[in-house]
Write a protein that holds these residues in place. Structure first.
Motif, short mmCIF file in Angstrom:
data_model
loop_
_atom_site.label_atom_id
_atom_site.label_comp_id
_atom_site.label_asym_id
_atom_site.label_seq_id
_atom_site.Cartn_x
_atom_site.Cartn_y
_atom_site.Cartn_z
N ASP A 163 -37.18 7.24 -14.31
CA ASP A 163 -38.38 7.04 -13.16
C ASP A 163 -37.66 7.74 -11.95
OD1 ASP A 163 -40.04 6.09 -11.20
OD2 ASP A 163 -39.70 4.12 -11.51
N LEU A 164 -38.24 8.91 -11.68
CA LEU A 164 -37.75 9.64 -10.46
C LEU A 164 -37.64 8.91 -9.21
CD1 LEU A 164 -36.92 12.49 -9.77
CD2 LEU A 164 -39.35 13.13 -8.89
N GLY A 165 -38.67 8.03 -8.90
CA GLY A 165 -38.40 7.36 -7.82
C GLY A 165 -38.09 5.92 -7.74
N GLY A 166 -37.64 5.55 -9.08
CA GLY A 166 -37.25 4.09 -9.24
C GLY A 166 -36.17 3.47 -8.36
N GLN A 167 -36.11 2.42 -8.08
CA GLN A 167 -35.10 1.76 -7.27
C GLN A 167 -33.66 1.60 -7.92
OE1 GLN A 167 -36.88 -1.51 -4.71
NE2 GLN A 167 -38.24 -1.63 -6.33
N TYR A 168 -33.80 1.33 -9.16
CA TYR A 168 -32.34 1.28 -9.91
C TYR A 168 -32.56 0.90 -11.41
CZ TYR A 168 -34.81 -3.41 -8.72
OH TYR A 168 -35.65 -4.13 -8.54
N LEU A 169 -31.58 0.77 -12.11
CA LEU A 169 -31.68 0.67 -13.51
C LEU A 169 -32.28 -0.89 -13.93
CD1 LEU A 169 -31.36 1.66 -16.60
CD2 LEU A 169 -28.81 0.70 -15.97
#
Length: 245
Positions: A21-27
């Motif tokens: 997820d390119l803009g995801g917050q974290y894993l």
């Protein structure tokens, strides 16, 4: 630099397939189903880990202790950004291992023993590719993959994504500085074009606090063309109150 293939987590190490997820917050990883680890450590309330994750929420869990269900732990809101579904999830640490490279040739597998992530729930996987167990966020947040890798291995907070043109081959993500060499011995970093990134002062996450900035990446757009023909639109809709970084 690091070359991200299958994320290996937990102990004993197993490969976990995740959606990038390119803009995801974290894993975040599904901890409800088949997550067994000897090295899993929940982030206790008011700990340094919770502070780094910007989590002020502290709670308990009704049920036997297990990964994703512990008392006196802080939590975040892992989100499936495809279906726009989010839920509460325990913040935790575990071992993460990846394939290293010098940008030209594969190197040894390297590990981060206390990688911060969030436990998600099985229902968050709905709408994602078959067989995945979570999402890997590459956003600009403090516990996004680029930030944690840069801190662990002392390189700049950079990454490069090379998408494959076919489902029969794997793409690649380089973390860290160039070179980024692809077969047949082509350094793609020498031909990259750069544009300033902008900060959106309003979070785009499904759940966020007042005043929280977005961890996604934005660029300045002045016009949109299709087949070299400009689209007629109100160009003020393309602007964003921001600062360059």
């Amino acid at each position: 630099m690091l070359l991200m293939g299958n994320v290996k987590e937990p102990t004993p190490l197993v490969s976990i397939n995740v959606v990038v997820d390119l803009g995801g917050q974290y894993l975040w990883v599904d901890c409800d189903r088949n997550y067994v680890s000897l090295s899993y450590t929940p982030a206790r309330c008011n700990s340094a880990q919770c502070s780094l994750a910007s989590s002020g929420a502290c709670g308990t869990c009704n049920g036997p202790a297990r990964p994703g269900c512990n008392n006196n732990t802080c939590s975040l809101f892992p989100e499936n950004t495809v279906t726009r579904t989010a839920t509460g999830g325990e913040v935790a640490q575990d071992v993460v291992s990846l394939q290293a490279t010098n940008g030209k040739n594969p190197g040894p597998v390297v590990s981060i023993p206390r990688f911060l992530f969030t436990c998600g729930s099985t229902f968050l996987l709905e709408g994602l590719a078959s067989g995945v167990q979570g999402m890997a966020g590459l956003g600009r947040g403090r516990i996004g993959l680029p930030s944690q890798f840069a801190a662990a291995f002392s390189f700049n907070r950079k990454f490069a994504v090379c998408l494959t043109s076919t489902t029969s081959a794997n793409g690649v993500i380089f973390f860290g500085n160039s070179p980024y060499v692809m077969l047949p011995n082509i350094d793609i970093s020498t031909s990259l074009i750069y544009t300033p990134l902008l900060i959106n002062p309003v979070s785009t996450a499904g759940v966020f606090s007042q005043g929280e900035k977005s961890v996604e990446y934005f660029i300045g757009v002045k016009s949109i063309k299709v087949n070299e023909k400009s689209i007629s639109l109100n160009t003020s809709l393309l602007s964003i109150s921001s600062v360059t970084v």
